[in-house]
Scaffold this motif. Structure first.
Motif, mmCIF file in Angstrom:
data_model
loop_
_atom_site.group_PDB
_atom_site.id
_atom_site.type_symbol
_atom_site.label_atom_id
_atom_site.label_comp_id
_atom_site.label_asym_id
_atom_site.label_seq_id
_atom_site.Cartn_x
_atom_site.Cartn_y
_atom_site.Cartn_z
ATOM 1 N N SER A 95 51.686 36.731 27.245
ATOM 2 C CA SER A 95 52.523 37.800 26.698
ATOM 3 C C SER A 95 52.174 39.184 27.249
ATOM 4 O O SER A 95 52.868 40.159 26.946
ATOM 5 N N LEU A 96 51.095 39.276 28.027
ATOM 6 C CA LEU A 96 50.642 40.587 28.502
ATOM 7 C C LEU A 96 50.503 40.632 30.017
ATOM 8 O O LEU A 96 49.730 41.415 30.553
ATOM 9 N N GLN A 97 51.248 39.778 30.715
ATOM 10 C CA GLN A 97 51.166 39.739 32.169
ATOM 11 C C GLN A 97 51.470 41.100 32.787
ATOM 12 O O GLN A 97 50.744 41.574 33.659
ATOM 13 N N HIS A 98 52.534 41.741 32.324
ATOM 14 C CA HIS A 98 52.917 43.027 32.909
ATOM 15 C C HIS A 98 51.942 44.134 32.516
ATOM 16 O O HIS A 98 51.504 44.931 33.353
ATOM 17 N N ASP A 99 51.580 44.185 31.225
ATOM 18 C CA ASP A 99 50.699 45.258 30.754
ATOM 19 C C ASP A 99 49.315 45.173 31.397
ATOM 20 O O ASP A 99 48.682 46.194 31.664
ATOM 21 N N ALA A 100 48.821 43.958 31.637
ATOM 22 C CA ALA A 100 47.490 43.808 32.232
ATOM 23 C C ALA A 100 47.452 44.292 33.676
ATOM 24 O O ALA A 100 46.430 44.786 34.141
ATOM 25 N N SER A 101 48.561 44.169 34.386
ATOM 26 C CA SER A 101 48.580 44.570 35.794
ATOM 27 C C SER A 101 49.132 45.970 36.015
ATOM 28 O O SER A 101 48.831 46.608 37.024
ATOM 29 N N HIS A 102 49.951 46.478 35.043
ATOM 30 C CA HIS A 102 50.565 47.798 35.213
ATOM 31 C C HIS A 102 50.135 48.834 34.183
ATOM 32 O O HIS A 102 50.353 50.027 34.376
ATOM 33 N N ASN A 143 58.130 50.007 40.029
ATOM 34 C CA ASN A 143 57.260 49.608 38.933
ATOM 35 C C ASN A 143 56.578 48.265 39.179
ATOM 36 O O ASN A 143 55.495 48.014 38.688
ATOM 37 N N THR A 144 57.210 47.364 39.926
ATOM 38 C CA THR A 144 56.630 46.044 40.136
ATOM 39 C C THR A 144 55.742 45.993 41.361
ATOM 40 O O THR A 144 54.903 45.114 41.477
ATOM 41 N N ASP A 145 55.875 46.943 42.292
ATOM 42 C CA ASP A 145 55.118 46.866 43.530
ATOM 43 C C ASP A 145 54.092 47.981 43.682
ATOM 44 O O ASP A 145 52.952 47.732 44.016
ATOM 45 N N THR A 146 54.474 49.203 43.419
ATOM 46 C CA THR A 146 53.601 50.324 43.736
ATOM 47 C C THR A 146 52.873 50.899 42.524
ATOM 48 O O THR A 146 51.990 51.713 42.698
ATOM 49 N N ALA A 147 53.234 50.493 41.276
ATOM 50 C CA ALA A 147 52.616 51.089 40.097
ATOM 51 C C ALA A 147 51.577 50.183 39.460
ATOM 52 O O ALA A 147 51.229 50.353 38.306
ATOM 53 N N LYS A 148 51.058 49.192 40.198
ATOM 54 C CA LYS A 148 50.026 48.327 39.660
ATOM 55 C C LYS A 148 48.725 49.101 39.462
ATOM 56 O O LYS A 148 48.431 50.037 40.186
ATOM 57 N N LEU A 149 47.929 48.673 38.458
ATOM 58 C CA LEU A 149 46.653 49.321 38.203
ATOM 59 C C LEU A 149 45.645 49.064 39.322
ATOM 60 O O LEU A 149 44.779 49.890 39.582
ATOM 61 N N PHE A 150 45.750 47.904 39.971
ATOM 62 C CA PHE A 150 44.835 47.560 41.063
ATOM 63 C C PHE A 150 45.625 47.238 42.327
ATOM 64 O O PHE A 150 46.670 46.580 42.253
ATOM 65 N N PRO A 151 45.158 47.668 43.472
ATOM 66 C CA PRO A 151 45.832 47.316 44.730
ATOM 67 C C PRO A 151 45.628 45.844 45.062
ATOM 68 O O PRO A 151 44.711 45.188 44.534
ATOM 69 N N ASP A 152 46.450 45.306 45.926
ATOM 70 C CA ASP A 152 46.348 43.901 46.302
ATOM 71 C C ASP A 152 45.038 43.586 47.017
ATOM 72 O O ASP A 152 44.632 42.425 47.091
ATOM 73 N N THR A 153 44.367 44.607 47.530
ATOM 74 C CA THR A 153 43.117 44.373 48.267
ATOM 75 C C THR A 153 41.984 43.884 47.365
ATOM 76 O O THR A 153 40.971 43.400 47.849
ATOM 77 N N VAL A 154 42.131 44.016 46.021
ATOM 78 C CA VAL A 154 41.090 43.540 45.101
ATOM 79 C C VAL A 154 41.614 42.440 44.191
ATOM 80 O O VAL A 154 40.979 42.108 43.187
ATOM 81 N N LYS A 155 42.750 41.855 44.516
ATOM 82 C CA LYS A 155 43.365 40.887 43.613
ATOM 83 C C LYS A 155 42.549 39.608 43.453
ATOM 84 O O LYS A 155 42.757 38.853 42.507
ATOM 85 N N SER A 156 41.573 39.352 44.355
ATOM 86 C CA SER A 156 40.760 38.147 44.224
ATOM 87 C C SER A 156 39.814 38.222 43.025
ATOM 88 O O SER A 156 39.340 37.192 42.547
ATOM 89 N N TYR A 157 39.519 39.424 42.530
ATOM 90 C CA TYR A 157 38.676 39.549 41.338
ATOM 91 C C TYR A 157 39.214 40.561 40.341
ATOM 92 O O TYR A 157 38.631 40.739 39.273
ATOM 93 N N ALA A 158 40.322 41.240 40.633
ATOM 94 C CA ALA A 158 40.891 42.230 39.709
ATOM 95 C C ALA A 158 42.409 42.143 39.747
ATOM 96 O O ALA A 158 43.085 42.999 40.316
ATOM 97 N N ALA A 159 42.928 41.081 39.147
ATOM 98 C CA ALA A 159 44.379 40.923 39.081
ATOM 99 C C ALA A 159 44.968 41.666 37.886
ATOM 100 O O ALA A 159 46.172 41.900 37.819
ATOM 101 N N GLY A 160 44.127 42.033 36.938
ATOM 102 C CA GLY A 160 44.585 42.757 35.764
ATOM 103 C C GLY A 160 43.410 43.137 34.879
ATOM 104 O O GLY A 160 42.284 42.669 35.092
ATOM 105 N N ILE A 161 43.688 43.972 33.890
ATOM 106 C CA ILE A 161 42.627 44.426 32.985
ATOM 107 C C ILE A 161 43.226 44.750 31.627
ATOM 108 O O ILE A 161 44.346 45.259 31.525
#
Length: 635
Positions: free
Chosen positions: A148-155, A88-106
């Motif tokens: 309060s939404l760190q996890h929800d924004a990324s997962h 859940n913390t590594d492979t189930a993110k909404l965005f891959p690490d390859t776009v983390k410079s502009y899409a760390a969460g939504i």
């Protein structure tokens, strides 16, 4: 916590293992107890015992075997838990690490809440009653995400979807916010297309570039300019349409160079040379005139321009305002010919004839929106505002096809209305959804502009773009694009009053389409300051529409060519000498079309539109009688 399908399967497996372990333990103890109880019972019976002590105990060897089995089961469950957490913390993110410079969460927020939040008033008119889609907020770092939404924004939320929150929460950690407006959907003014939106990390840019599947425009055959999926994506202007029509065509240098016929650019060069050579003189003369006539109120002047072809509409504005006792002492008219100058002076308004810059403009009336005469008058509309704001005066600019019900300056000067005091330029909503006017849809026939540095440069830029204005046949669409650019580039604050707010400043959009507003107006329930007869094809129809709205105050002898004969008969026209001959104290009413708004029912009049939708309901005479009684009481 967000769970993928695989994660949910793992959770179910953990639960089953736990249940199995517990069942094993309970069953094992039960079986042991039954065995011990049976042995004890046999022993007691053999010894002739009756009510012997039934307390049982587990032998040390049995306890060891039970503990070992439980430890083995719990160890397996811990391994599964660890694997699930890692998933859940590594492979189930909404965005891959390859776009983390502009899409760390939504996160998503209510689009309606976002656009109606007074803290983020972008000036774009709000569409009341429209079912707005949610707005998406993309974060370029974990630090920008709400704590309060760190996890929800990324997962995602517990269902694996983009989590939704309030606007204030979503933006709580944002140091900056970049906003992109996208189409509301497929509309009549926005043809259906399969759009894609691409975000790519590079040097920061604030423009949107558009690519279309259509051929290059190197053919005169418009049929070969249409969007087709077989074509590759090619770069075009942002207002290019699927039929291949480029709304923003570039003005040419030469119309025909071999024949020496200048194009819009060279013509504009000539106009600019005249403007620059005479600018200082015009500014000096205007300052002296305004001071002499005391034509300023709260540092504001009301600016209008007119030629003889539209002179009756100017007369109607003046006569209607006088009939209501409204102060128009700070109205300054810029006529483009000597005839309209004479009329304006005869009506008693401050008049400045810039003959060098405006004297060569056409005298006739525009037959329709965008025709050559209409396009030529755009230069006058720009110049008169440039002159005034460069003198340091705030300006309420308005077209001549407007009537006042009450003084609109009281709205713009109201200091208690803090919501509008920080805007540099404020516009009436045009109502058009055409791409070339989006997203502001600002009506350039009624607006208030403050004489500050940002607004001054907006209209200086518009003046420099005069060739583009002539090519487009309208300064409205050019002004909208300049407003967008300056809003992004300089932070110029632009406000376009939305549909509900524009009920205070209704125009042709309301007259032709929003009849709820018009029924309130004719029944005396409206709080409108003005009525702007825009969205009307020609002057003749404007006159007819105003007459049947009960908003026409000009005597027949001041209409059309009869006015010129009147001037000749009066002789020397002095300040205000034409008021008695031209102005009626009461509105002059007549019916013309039953399918247009009118102060009184026009049941016997023809229709002007094919749809022929009647403004008044002939089946409700009691309603008509009630409205007449209310109007009589108000008068």
């Amino acid at each position: 916590m967000a769970w993928s399908y695989k994660a949910k399967s793992i959770v179910i497996l953990i639960t089953l293992i736990k249940i199995s372990a517990i069942s094993f333990y309970v069953g094992y103890i039960s079986a042991v107890n039954e065995t011990l109880n049976h042995n004890l019972s046999v022993t007691n019976n053999l010894n002739g015992g009756g009510d012997a002590d039934c307390a049982t105990s587990i032998t040390p060897s049995l306890q060891l075997r039970i503990d070992a089995r439980l430890m083995e089961a719990w160890t397996r469950m811990e391994e599964v838990d660890n694997n699930s957490e890692s998933h859940n913390t590594d492979t189930a993110k909404l965005f891959p690490d390859t776009v983390k410079s502009y899409a760390a969460g939504i996160l998503s927020v209510s689009g309606k809440e976002f656009l109606s939040d007074p803290n983020y008033d972008f000036g774009v008119p709000f569409k009341h009653g429209y079912d707005y889609a949610d707005a998406l907020i993309l974060y370029n770092s974990e630090q920008a995400i709400p704590n309060s939404l760190q996890h929800d924004a990324s997962h995602g939320d517990e269902h694996g979807h983009i989590a939704k929150t309030s606007v204030s929460t979503a933006l709580s950690n944002c140091d900056a916010m970049n906003v992109i407006f996208l189409p509301l959907g497929h509309t009549q003014t926005r043809p259906p297309m399969n759009d894609c939106y691409t975000i790519v990390g590079d040097y920061e840019d604030y423009h949107i570039n558009r690519w279309f599947r259509m051929p290059n425009f190197d053919t005169t055959d418009k049929k070969e300019r249409e969007l087709k999926h077989s074509h590759p994506l090619r770069h075009f202007g942002r207002v290019t349409l699927p039929k291949g029509v480029a709304e923003f065509d570039i003005p040419e240098l030469w119309k025909n160079q071999k024949r020496g016929q200048k194009g819009f650019v060279l013509d504009h060069f000539e106009a600019m040379r005249t403007f620059l050579e005479n600018f200082d003189t015009v500014q000096k003369e205007l300052k002296e005139l305004i001071t002499k006539r005391n034509a300023v109120r709260n540092n504001t002047v009301v600016v209008m321009t007119v030629n003889i072809g539209q002179s009756e509409l100017l007369a109607n504005f003046v006569c209607a305002a006088r009939s209501r006792g409204l102060d128009i002492s700070n109205v300054v008219v810029f006529p483009t010919d000597i005839e309209s100058k004479t009329l304006a002076e005869g009506l008693g308004v401050t008049t400045y004839f810039d003959e060098k810059n405006l004297g060569a403009l056409p005298k006739g009336e525009a037959k329709m929106y965008g025709d050559p005469i209409f396009a030529s008058m755009m230069q006058a509309k720009i110049l008169c505002v440039v002159y005034m704001i460069n003198l340091g005066y705030d300006v309420l600019f308005q077209d001549v096809d407007i009537v006042w019900f009450k003084d609109p300056l009281s709205f713009f000067h109201d200091e208690s209305n803090t919501a509008i005091q920080n805007f540099d330029i404020m516009f009436q909503h045009d109502g058009s959804g055409q791409m070339r006017y989006n997203p502001l849809s600002a009506n350039s026939g009624f607006y208030y502009v403050r004489a500050n540095k940002k607004a001054q440069y907006v209209f200086t830029s518009l003046l420099y773009d005069g060739a583009f204005v002539r090519k487009c046949k309208s300064h409205q669409q050019v002004l909208v694009q300049i407003l967008l650019e300056h809003s992004s580039f300089f932070g110029t604050k632009v406000k376009v009053f939305d549909k509900v707010e524009t009920d205070m400043f209704p125009g042709g959009f309301h007259y032709h389409q929003d009849w709820g507003v018009m029924h309130d107006m004719v029944s005396g329930k409206s709080n409108a300051y003005i009525l702007h007869m825009s969205w009307t094809e020609n002057k003749d129809n404007k006159l007819k529409f105003l007459r049947q709205m009960g908003e026409w105050y000009v005597q027949d002898q001041c209409i059309g060519h009869d006015y010129l004969e009147l001037v000749e008969g009066v002789g020397q026209v002095t300040d205000g000498s034409l008021i008695n001959q031209c102005c009626s104290a009461e509105p002059i009413f007549s019916c013309h079309f039953r399918d247009k708004p009118s102060k009184e029912p026009c049941f016997n009049s023809p229709c002007i539109d094919k749809r022929c939708r009647q403004f008044w309901n002939p089946m409700a005479p009691e309603f008509v009688a009630e409205l007449k009684a209310k109007r009589k009481a108000l008068n």
